[in-house]
Design an enzyme around this catalytic site. Structure first.
Site, PDB file in Angstrom:
ATOM      1  N   GLU A 101       0.829  -1.205   0.000  1.00  0.00           N
ATOM      2  CA  GLU A 101       0.000   0.000   0.000  1.00  0.00           C
ATOM      3  C   GLU A 101       0.866   1.260   0.000  1.00  0.00           C
ATOM      4  O   GLU A 101       0.498   2.276  -0.605  1.00  0.00           O
ATOM      5  CB  GLU A 101      -0.940  -0.002   1.211  1.00  0.00           C
ATOM      6  CG  GLU A 101      -1.925  -1.164   1.236  1.00  0.00           C
ATOM      7  CD  GLU A 101      -2.747  -1.281  -0.043  1.00  0.00           C
ATOM      8  OE1 GLU A 101      -2.979  -0.247  -0.712  1.00  0.00           O
ATOM      9  OE2 GLU A 101      -3.146  -2.416  -0.381  1.00  0.00           O
ATOM     10  N   HIS A 104       1.692   2.133  -3.450  1.00  0.00           N
ATOM     11  CA  HIS A 104       0.668   2.927  -4.141  1.00  0.00           C
ATOM     12  C   HIS A 104       0.822   4.418  -3.818  1.00  0.00           C
ATOM     13  O   HIS A 104       0.616   5.271  -4.685  1.00  0.00           O
ATOM     14  CB  HIS A 104      -0.726   2.463  -3.723  1.00  0.00           C
ATOM     15  CG  HIS A 104      -1.167   1.200  -4.390  1.00  0.00           C
ATOM     16  ND1 HIS A 104      -1.088   0.995  -5.752  1.00  0.00           N
ATOM     17  CD2 HIS A 104      -1.696   0.050  -3.864  1.00  0.00           C
ATOM     18  CE1 HIS A 104      -1.556  -0.206  -6.041  1.00  0.00           C
ATOM     19  NE2 HIS A 104      -1.926  -0.804  -4.918  1.00  0.00           N
ATOM     20  N   HIS A 108       1.478   7.450  -6.560  1.00  0.00           N
ATOM     21  CA  HIS A 108       0.695   8.677  -6.626  1.00  0.00           C
ATOM     22  C   HIS A 108       1.585   9.907  -6.534  1.00  0.00           C
ATOM     23  O   HIS A 108       1.435  10.871  -7.298  1.00  0.00           O
ATOM     24  CB  HIS A 108      -0.343   8.688  -5.503  1.00  0.00           C
ATOM     25  CG  HIS A 108      -1.321   9.813  -5.596  1.00  0.00           C
ATOM     26  ND1 HIS A 108      -1.808  10.472  -4.486  1.00  0.00           N
ATOM     27  CD2 HIS A 108      -1.903  10.415  -6.668  1.00  0.00           C
ATOM     28  CE1 HIS A 108      -2.650  11.422  -4.866  1.00  0.00           C
ATOM     29  NE2 HIS A 108      -2.725  11.408  -6.179  1.00  0.00           N
TER      30      HIS A 108
END
Length: 230
Positions: A101, A104, A108
């Site tokens: 996670e 991610h 971004h």
């Protein structure tokens, strides 16, 4: 009711079987490595916080979210949320999911193109995943209305594209996460990194299963559309 009682439904059977297997695999693998403690003794929340800080993302909070395997990074709020087993856990599974996670969040922050594309098409893909199927069915129900049938196919195609774009996004997040765990010394290279990798590889199967189901469903819709013209 040809859409539901057509022999072309058999096209979906391989994807259905794969989906059930993927769900079983991710749950069993996660549970297995949830019982294997990491030598570092750190929790998933602590690792996520360290990884974010190391990548100049100290402004992204790490929050606890309810549910099992409900872990996710929210790009709109810029918040990383971890399930209780991962947030508090000190296992290979917990650290692997937390690092994924975090991957991610890095995507971004660094404007990773596939993630930006996925986020941009999400609204229409989410809309098309349900409405496209319904419109296609209604087109057949109301005397073969080609406008509804074609509109349903177009909308559903956005959902299919979304599932395909999701694959590189998820694989890249896992690769980033595993590299950060190994390079930062959070997991020992070898068995520990290998265990975390197995957890993330099993999770990736669920995305492959979703993409397979979507592609085969679209092919079935196109086949039925073509057969109607014949």
């Amino acid at each position: 009711m040809p859409f539901f009682y057509d022999p072309t439904f058999l096209l979906l059977i391989p994807a259905v079987i794969f989906t059930f297997y993927a769900q079983f695999k991710v749950q069993s693998t996660f549970n297995k490595y949830l019982d294997v403690p990491a030598a570092s003794g750190m929790t998933g929340a602590q690792v996520a916080r360290e990884l974010l800080n190391n990548n100049n993302l100290a402004d992204i909070p790490v929050e606890l979210t309810p549910g099992t395997l409900s872990d996710h990074y929210d790009p709109r709020s810029r918040v990383l949320r971890l399930s209780p087993e991962v947030y508090h856990g000190r296992s290979l599974a917990s650290l692997g999911v937390a690092a994924h996670e975090t991957g991610h969040a890095l995507q971004h922050a660094r404007a990773y193109a596939p993630l930006a594309l996925r986020n941009s098409i999400f609204p229409i893909a989410n809309f098309g995943s349900n409405l496209g199927y319904i419109l296609f069915f209604l087109g057949f129900l109301f005397g073969g209305n080609t406008f509804l049938i074609d509109l349903g196919i177009i909308l559903f195609s956005f959902f299919v594209f979304f599932t395909l774009v999701t694959l590189p996004v998820e694989f890249n997040a896992s690769n980033r996460g595993l590299a950060m765990l190994a390079d930062g010394g959070f997991l020992m290279r070898g068995d520990e990194v290998g265990g975390a990798k197995k957890v993330l590889s099993a999770a990736a199967m669920t995305y492959l299963a979703a993409a397979s189901m979507a592609v085969l469903q679209l092919l079935r819709m196109l086949f039925l559309r073509g057969r109607r013209d014949d």
